[in-house]
Scaffold this motif. Sequence first.
Motif, PDB file in Angstrom:
ATOM      1  N   ASP A  36     -11.791 -59.663  52.290  1.00  0.00           N
ATOM      2  CA  ASP A  36     -11.886 -60.402  51.037  1.00  0.00           C
ATOM      3  C   ASP A  36     -10.617 -61.194  50.746  1.00  0.00           C
ATOM      4  OD1 ASP A  36     -10.392 -58.131  50.768  1.00  0.00           O
ATOM      5  OD2 ASP A  36     -11.022 -57.717  48.703  1.00  0.00           O
ATOM      6  N   ARG A  37      -9.604 -61.154  51.590  1.00  0.00           N
ATOM      7  CA  ARG A  37      -8.356 -61.923  51.415  1.00  0.00           C
ATOM      8  C   ARG A  37      -8.103 -62.748  52.679  1.00  0.00           C
ATOM      9  NH1 ARG A  37      -4.719 -60.622  47.572  1.00  0.00           N
ATOM     10  NH2 ARG A  37      -2.945 -61.003  48.964  1.00  0.00           N
ATOM     11  N   PRO A  38      -8.622 -63.984  52.725  1.00  0.00           N
ATOM     12  CA  PRO A  38      -8.449 -64.800  53.931  1.00  0.00           C
ATOM     13  C   PRO A  38      -6.989 -65.202  54.105  1.00  0.00           C
ATOM     14  CG  PRO A  38      -9.458 -66.084  52.183  1.00  0.00           C
ATOM     15  CD  PRO A  38      -9.421 -64.666  51.682  1.00  0.00           C
ATOM     16  N   LEU A  39      -6.671 -65.551  55.321  1.00  0.00           N
ATOM     17  CA  LEU A  39      -5.303 -65.896  55.683  1.00  0.00           C
ATOM     18  C   LEU A  39      -5.074 -67.397  55.464  1.00  0.00           C
ATOM     19  CD1 LEU A  39      -2.615 -64.885  56.922  1.00  0.00           C
ATOM     20  CD2 LEU A  39      -3.547 -65.514  59.154  1.00  0.00           C
ATOM     21  N   LEU A  40      -4.151 -67.743  54.567  1.00  0.00           N
ATOM     22  CA  LEU A  40      -3.799 -69.147  54.330  1.00  0.00           C
ATOM     23  C   LEU A  40      -2.766 -69.574  55.370  1.00  0.00           C
ATOM     24  CD1 LEU A  40      -3.933 -71.713  52.557  1.00  0.00           C
ATOM     25  CD2 LEU A  40      -2.059 -70.739  51.201  1.00  0.00           C
TER      26      LEU A  40
END
Length: 274
Positions: A36-40
């Motif tokens: 739920d926390r994609p990599l920027l």
Amino acid sequence: MLATLPAGSRPSRPRRIRAGLTVSALALLAGCGSADRPLLPNLAGRTLDDARTAATAAGFTALTSRDLLRARAQLVASNWRVCTQTPAAGPVDGDVTVELGVVKTDERCPGDDTGLPELVGETLPIAEDAAREAGFPRFTSHDATGERLRLDEQDWTVCTQTPAAGTTDREVTVDVGVVKSAEPCPGETRAATSSAPTTTASPRPAPKPAPKPQPNPQRGEDRDDGDDSGSGTDRRTSEPDPDPPSKPRSGQSGHPCLPGERDGDNDGFCGEGR
């Protein structure tokens, strides 16, 4: 009582769990935990269009960009370069808005140099561009000697700047005092120059003395023949005039005198009265 094995059979061996399978399983479980926390990705240094593409591919669709030097619109994304991004690269909530700070591709990012550059001595347009490219978007100017309007900024030169060169606080307003390019700065003397070539007057020659009068060689000078009788005759010391005046002829006939003939009456004719 011991159990017996059928003839030709082998005892089964216990199976071993490979360490590689165990590590893979743990990594899979860890990945599921951050789904739920994609990599920027890191977007700094990319062109604006490339940065937008990379962010969208990573799952970030809410993107904004702003000019770090002045309020310019980014109409052609390929002409802009990313200097900053918020939030920073790493795991980020997918619904966050990514803000990109950009400059033109031929400009420096704020903070790439040592601060506000030295502007004194530059023309007003060059000084303003240098300040904005260094990350100082607030820029003003004033006439250092009066209240004249600066219609043609190219004709004005910077004499003073506030703040001084090297300032890193980019929230300040840069103010420069300017004068006409042909004028000295306040407190400065400048030798007057002229574009016309200088000429040196040449000395006048000394006047030449007037020539002394000389006797006329054609007419000669009159002189006394020494006769004291009062009837003296003036004689010429030079040759007679080439065209003597004609005299009346005394005879009734005659001819022009030839060389050696005697002209008794000096009228130019000889043999008269014969």
